[in-house]
Write a protein that holds these residues in place. Structure first.
Motif, short mmCIF file in Angstrom:
data_model
loop_
_atom_site.label_atom_id
_atom_site.label_comp_id
_atom_site.label_asym_id
_atom_site.label_seq_id
_atom_site.Cartn_x
_atom_site.Cartn_y
_atom_site.Cartn_z
N GLN A 76 0.82 -1.22 0.00
CA GLN A 76 0.00 0.00 0.00
C GLN A 76 0.86 1.27 0.00
N GLY A 77 2.18 1.09 -0.06
CA GLY A 77 3.06 2.26 -0.16
C GLY A 77 3.63 2.75 1.16
N PHE A 78 3.58 1.90 2.21
CA PHE A 78 4.14 2.32 3.50
C PHE A 78 5.21 1.34 3.96
N GLY A 79 6.36 1.88 4.35
CA GLY A 79 7.44 1.04 4.86
C GLY A 79 7.25 0.86 6.36
N SER A 80 7.62 -0.27 6.88
CA SER A 80 7.57 -0.52 8.33
C SER A 80 8.39 -1.79 8.53
N ALA A 81 8.67 -2.13 9.78
CA ALA A 81 9.41 -3.38 10.00
C ALA A 81 8.66 -4.19 11.05
N PRO A 82 8.68 -5.52 10.89
CA PRO A 82 8.01 -6.36 11.88
C PRO A 82 8.84 -6.42 13.16
N LEU A 83 8.20 -6.20 14.30
CA LEU A 83 8.94 -6.24 15.56
C LEU A 83 9.62 -7.61 15.75
N SER A 84 8.92 -8.66 15.35
CA SER A 84 9.46 -10.02 15.59
C SER A 84 10.82 -10.22 14.91
N ALA A 85 11.06 -9.49 13.81
CA ALA A 85 12.33 -9.66 13.09
C ALA A 85 13.51 -9.11 13.88
N HIS A 86 13.24 -8.38 14.95
CA HIS A 86 14.34 -7.82 15.75
C HIS A 86 14.76 -8.74 16.88
N PHE A 87 14.12 -9.91 16.94
CA PHE A 87 14.44 -10.86 18.01
C PHE A 87 15.35 -11.97 17.50
N LEU A 88 16.31 -12.33 18.33
CA LEU A 88 17.10 -13.54 18.08
C LEU A 88 16.42 -14.67 18.84
N GLU A 89 16.60 -15.87 18.36
CA GLU A 89 16.07 -17.01 19.13
C GLU A 89 16.80 -17.07 20.46
N ASP A 90 16.04 -17.30 21.53
CA ASP A 90 16.69 -17.32 22.84
C ASP A 90 16.13 -18.43 23.72
N PRO A 91 16.56 -19.66 23.44
CA PRO A 91 16.03 -20.78 24.23
C PRO A 91 16.42 -20.67 25.71
N GLU A 92 17.60 -20.09 25.98
CA GLU A 92 18.05 -20.06 27.37
C GLU A 92 17.10 -19.26 28.27
N HIS A 93 16.70 -18.09 27.78
CA HIS A 93 15.80 -17.29 28.60
C HIS A 93 14.34 -17.53 28.23
N GLN A 94 14.13 -18.51 27.38
CA GLN A 94 12.78 -18.88 26.92
C GLN A 94 11.98 -17.63 26.55
N GLN A 95 12.60 -16.83 25.72
CA GLN A 95 11.95 -15.58 25.33
C GLN A 95 11.48 -15.68 23.89
N PRO A 96 10.18 -15.92 23.69
CA PRO A 96 9.71 -15.97 22.30
C PRO A 96 9.68 -14.57 21.70
N PRO A 97 9.84 -14.46 20.38
CA PRO A 97 9.76 -13.13 19.77
C PRO A 97 8.40 -12.50 20.02
N GLU A 98 8.39 -11.20 20.25
CA GLU A 98 7.09 -10.51 20.37
C GLU A 98 6.73 -9.94 19.01
N SER A 99 5.44 -9.77 18.80
CA SER A 99 5.05 -9.24 17.50
C SER A 99 4.57 -7.79 17.62
N GLY A 100 4.60 -7.13 16.51
CA GLY A 100 4.18 -5.72 16.46
C GLY A 100 4.79 -5.04 15.27
N LEU A 101 4.70 -3.73 15.27
CA LEU A 101 5.22 -2.96 14.13
C LEU A 101 6.24 -1.94 14.61
N VAL A 102 7.28 -1.75 13.82
CA VAL A 102 8.20 -0.63 14.05
C VAL A 102 7.93 0.37 12.93
N LEU A 103 7.41 1.54 13.31
CA LEU A 103 6.98 2.51 12.30
C LEU A 103 7.80 3.79 12.44
N GLY A 104 8.52 4.13 11.39
CA GLY A 104 9.35 5.34 11.42
C GLY A 104 8.49 6.55 11.06
N PHE A 105 7.92 7.19 12.08
CA PHE A 105 6.96 8.28 11.80
C PHE A 105 7.65 9.54 11.27
#
Ligand code: PLP
Length: 486
Positions: free
Chosen positions: A435-464
């Motif tokens: 639709q012509g808008f750039g944004s980044a998925p929040l989940s893509a900023h997460f590394l896998e982290d089995p040790e801390h059992q931290q699943p990626p969170e989802s959302g949007l990173v929007l450069g306003f």
């Protein structure tokens, strides 16, 4: 007498005629579209067909004869050389890609898949692309004036120095001392080709494949790509209240480097307070770890002056400090900087010499003048005010339109806003892009982290920062529509 080859050559005026004709004939002979032993059109005929001079054709035929592609049979004309196969077989072999490539050396590491959303480079500058400044508000006239002024200086046409143009290093050092509390002088500053090169140089100088690097999770993807470039381990450090969680540092294995964004955690926006900064420095000192302090957008704190950089809190701290003009000026300048202890400067400069050489000199000189003239400070003041208005407006739009589904993370001020919520963020970003808008998925900023059992969170990173007010409304309404249709 054999029939002469009929040609499908096309010649235009964009390049020298002789070169074009040579290329096309040689290529057809190599591809065996012109078979060995077959007769070439006469030079007169070919010149007439292509509407070029006969001398041009004769010159090309002579060259191809000299190289063994063509031969003259006296009194009968010009032919593709009968023995051409022996000439072209090695050429064809080296072009036989699939077979050949299996025996060629392989790349040392697999390049990371950089961006899961972007479809082409044309998408790079869509509104809401994280990190993109408001380029429409850039003071072009003032910038052009300094560019034009520097452009005319012959002294800038030669080589200068890999460490960076001295007046620019001075300007950066002065700026960092006064606005960020960094303890430095121009000799410690290395001008880099964006902050990205600063990160890559740090990896080049300190890391080998079996070294470990501690890295904020979620975190800046550019740092992951650079600091993991030797296939070395990246150990995720989770966040607590949107800043690095110190409790997990005590349990982590030794690491050479710890990458962090203490003044505005990327992307969540948390700020390490003074005592946390000192705790982190003490931890780094006792664990013999370098802190890589990425101070990427400290200029855009709207309500309070940002806390001083960690680098300046102690005498000789184990900190490699970096920053960039991508957000304060424009990304295409490709100018960033590193501040390192004096005894490391030569290593960094030597590595920069090997990997990229100098940073373009005209741009450095123009930037130095822009800063010295006070234009940079003026521009920053305007942008800070503008981004604050945008942030307030965008945040309130998000709250009223997306209530209950996507929630803004208040600290993510600066130039982007993070919206957290349970969505298929990759699909949503891809759709927004269509639709012509750039944004980044929040989940893509997460590394896998089995040790801390931290699943990626989802959302949007929007450069306003790069969006206009109407685009803000439009984008939020589109997100609402997408969510309603799920
Ligand atoms: C956390 C962080 N560091 C650094 C940068 C700047 O990178 P560069 O100077 O290579 O454009 C960015 C830009 O998006 C960023 O988000």
């Amino acid at each position: 007498m054999s029939q002469a080859i009929t040609t499908d050559l096309t010649i235009d005026n964009s390049q020298p005629l002789q070169g074009q004709l040579y290329q096309q004939l040689a290529q057809r002979i190599i591809d065996q579209r012109f078979q060995p032993g077959s007769r070439m059109p006469s030079s007169r005929q070919l010149a007439a067909d292509l509407d070029i001079s006969r001398n041009t054709v004769l010159a090309v035929y002579d060259q191809l004869k000299a190289e063994g592609f063509l031969q003259t049979q006296s009194g009968r004309g010009v032919y593709v050389h009968r023995d051409i196969i022996s000439v072209i077989r090695p050429l064809q072999k080296s072009r036989n890609t699939a077979q050949q490539q299996t025996s060629l050396p392989k790349p040392k590491i697999n390049s990371p898949r950089i961006d899961p959303v972007r479809t082409s480079d044309l998408d790079n500058n869509l509104p809401f692309t994280p990190g993109l400044p408001d380029l429409a508000e850039f003071p072009l006239r003032q910038w052009n004036r300094v560019v034009h002024h520097q452009e005319n200086r012959r002294i800038l046409m030669g080589y200068n120095g890999v460490q960076g143009y001295f007046p620019l290093r001075e300007a950066i050092a002065e700026y960092l001392r006064s606005s960020r509390g960094v303890r430095c002088h121009a000799e410690q500053v290395i001008v880099t080709n964006g902050a990205q090169q600063a990160l890559a140089l740090i990896a080049d100088i300190f890391l080998q494949a079996d070294d470990s690097v501690l890295i904020e999770n979620p975190g800046y993807r550019g740092s992951r790509y650079a600091l993991g470039r030797y296939g070395n381990e990246l150990t995720p450090v989770p966040l607590k209240n949107h800043v690095l969680d110190f409790s997990s540092l005590t349990t982590s294995a030794p690491a050479k480097l710890l990458y962090c964004t203490p003044t505005h955690q990327y992307p969540m926006g948390g700020i390490l307070d003074l005592s946390q900064r000192l705790t982190l420095l003490n931890w780094a000192i006792s664990n013999n770890t370098w802190v890589v302090e990425d101070d990427y957008d400290s200029e855009f704190h709207f309500y309070n002056k940002p806390i001083a950089a960690m680098q300046g809190l102690l005498e000789n701290p184990p900190v490699l400090y970096l920053g960039s003009f991508s957000k304060t000026m424009m990304p295409s300048l490709r100018i960033g900087y590193l501040v390192v202890p004096e005894y490391l400067v030569d290593d960094f400069v030597a590595m920069k010499r090997i990997t990229s050489g100098e940073t373009p000199l005209f741009v450095q000189a123009a930037l130095a003048e822009f800063i010295h003239d006070g234009q940079f400070a003026r521009h920053l003041r305007r942008m800070r005010q503008l981004y604050r208005e945008k942030w307030e407006r965008f945040q309130s739009l998000v709250v009223t339109t997306l209530q209950g589904v996507l929630t803004p993370v208040a600290e993510s001020a600066g130039m982007h806003l993070v919206l957290q919520g349970e969505v298929d963020d990759l699909a949503l970003c891809r759709w927004l892009r269509s639709q012509g808008f750039g944004s980044a998925p929040l989940s893509a900023h997460f590394l896998e982290d089995p040790e801390h059992q931290q699943p990626p969170e989802s959302g949007l990173v929007l450069g306003f920062s790069s969006a206009t007010f109407p685009q803000m409304r439009q984008c939020v309404e589109l997100i609402r529509k997408w969510l309603d249709e799920r």
